[in-house]
Every structure is written in structure tokens, then in C-alpha cells.
Enzyme design. Structure first.
Site, mmCIF file in Angstrom:
data_model
loop_
_atom_site.group_PDB
_atom_site.id
_atom_site.type_symbol
_atom_site.label_atom_id
_atom_site.label_comp_id
_atom_site.label_asym_id
_atom_site.label_seq_id
_atom_site.Cartn_x
_atom_site.Cartn_y
_atom_site.Cartn_z
ATOM 1 N N CYS A 299 0.317 3.730 2.907
ATOM 2 C CA CYS A 299 0.858 3.145 4.144
ATOM 3 C C CYS A 299 2.339 3.483 4.288
ATOM 4 O O CYS A 299 2.827 3.746 5.386
ATOM 5 C CB CYS A 299 0.699 1.627 4.143
ATOM 6 S SG CYS A 299 -1.021 1.082 4.073
ATOM 7 N N CYS B 22 0.832 -1.212 0.000
ATOM 8 C CA CYS B 22 0.000 0.000 0.000
ATOM 9 C C CYS B 22 0.866 1.262 0.000
ATOM 10 O O CYS B 22 1.656 1.473 0.914
ATOM 11 C CB CYS B 22 -0.902 -0.084 1.239
ATOM 12 S SG CYS B 22 -1.518 1.474 1.848
#
Length: 101
Positions: A27, A24
Site C-alpha cells: 500500500c 501494508c
């Protein structure tokens, strides 16, 4: 349910849990921000990262649908949650406002 996770979130000290995934992009952006938050707040907070791919049951229990999702706990209670990336100063303000620090 993961008993060590329960022990961590039952702390009197606020615990910010970052549900993330290695694939991600946002993230990855959140990682350094969380480090700055920890550097600013020091011992007043614990920050733990939970990889949703390795901890699917935990992610399911907390109904984490998207990553990153941050959940703030204190004494086992969920005080706040949000998906997405926040600025360091916003995050610190939320943590201090929501916890009884």
C-alpha cells in the site's frame, strides 16, 4: 453505507478508490504511483484512499479481502477492480480504457 462515499462514486468523472491499510507494505508503494497517475490525468479522475481498518463496513460492502485493492467507479458503477500494485502507465491505460473519457 457512507452517503458521502456514494456521492463521490456517482460522479460522471471516473473515481479510483484505493482500499489500503497503514500497516501494508505494498500500500505504501502504491501511494506515490497514485500521485503520479493523478498528476498525469489531472481533473479527468478523482482518486480517494479508504483505510480499511477505519472503514470496515465499506470494505465489507465491496468485499475487499486484501490490500491494496483498487476499484474504479463511474456513475456509481464498478468498472474494474484489482488487488495489488500496478505500474503507473498500466493504471492510466486501464482507467482510460474502462471509463468513457
Amino acid at each position: 453505507m457512507n452517503s458521502s462515499f456514494n456521492t463521490i462514486i456517482n460522479s460522471e468523472k471516473p473515481v479510483l478508490v484505493d482500499f489500503f491499510a497503514t500497516w501494508c507494505g505494498p500500500c505504501k508503494m502504491l501511494g506515490p504511483i497514485l500521485k503520479e497517475v493523478k498528476d498525469s490525468l489531472g481533473d479527468r479522475i478523482s482518486i480517494i484512499k479508504i483505510d480499511v481498518d477505519k472503514n470496515q463496513q465499506l470494505a465489507s460492502v465491496y468485499q475487499v479481502r486484501g490490500v491494496p485493492t483498487m476499484i474504479l467507479f463511474q456513475n456509481g458503477k464498478q468498472l474494474w477492480r484489482q488487488s495489488g500494485v500496478l505500474e503507473k502507465d498500466n493504471l492510466i491505460k486501464i482507467i482510460l480504457d474502462k471509463s468513457n473519457q
